[in-house]
Enzyme design. Sequence first.
Site, PDB file in Angstrom:
ATOM      1  N   LYS A  44     -29.809  -6.644  79.657  1.00 61.84           N
ATOM      2  CA  LYS A  44     -30.822  -5.660  79.257  1.00 61.84           C
ATOM      3  C   LYS A  44     -30.615  -4.353  80.044  1.00 61.84           C
ATOM      4  CE  LYS A  44     -34.506  -8.747  79.675  1.00 61.84           C
ATOM      5  NZ  LYS A  44     -35.936  -8.962  79.931  1.00 61.84           N
ATOM      6  N   LYS A  46     -30.752  -4.163  83.281  1.00 60.79           N
ATOM      7  CA  LYS A  46     -31.630  -4.136  84.468  1.00 60.79           C
ATOM      8  C   LYS A  46     -31.125  -5.172  85.470  1.00 60.79           C
ATOM      9  CE  LYS A  46     -35.789  -4.862  82.453  1.00 60.79           C
ATOM     10  NZ  LYS A  46     -37.253  -4.764  82.235  1.00 60.79           N
TER      11      LYS A  46
END
Length: 155
Positions: A44, A46
């Site tokens: 993602k 992150k």
Amino acid sequence: MKTVITYGTFDLFHVGHVKLLRRLRGLGDRLVIGLSTDEFNLGKGKKTVVPYEQREEILRAVRYVDDVFPEACWEQKAEDIRREQASIFAMGDDWAGKFDHLSEFVEVIYLPRTAGISTTDLKQVMQGLRDERVDSVRHALDHARMLLDELAKLG
Ligand code: C2G
């Protein structure tokens, strides 16, 4: 038994997460969470600060949460909904519209996010504190160097 299912990283657990989980639990009788693995989270874009095992332990300690399982890919939701016999899928509204395709299996709800707090904000606060500490150490070193120079002049 009405089961609510949601997904997330819940990194640096904060009051926005608590408020969401409280509202989600209020939609049914049981709340289960697909917790993003560290690897999935990298996908993602992150990098998690708190590793999966600790994020799971924190969520399991939350009174509103009945079960936690790993979220390892985007495509597992339909199978999770079936396994958990979920009747509601709910997320914060930063995801509004992104999971409407699941309405084939389950009621899809998006709830307003809590304003003014996010994991990203908390990371920036921590970075700011680190920068301040580096600056204060650098200032102390400059001062020490100046004192040493003065002492050297005194011979
Ligand atoms: N949230 C919120 N208010 C905030 C911050 C987060 O209501 N101030 C909600 C988000 O909308 C989300 C949940 O808390 O529903 C978890 O947030 P994240 O951990 O950031 O979840 P995310 O990384 O968006 O992962 O497959 C779905 C993804 O796994 C969702």
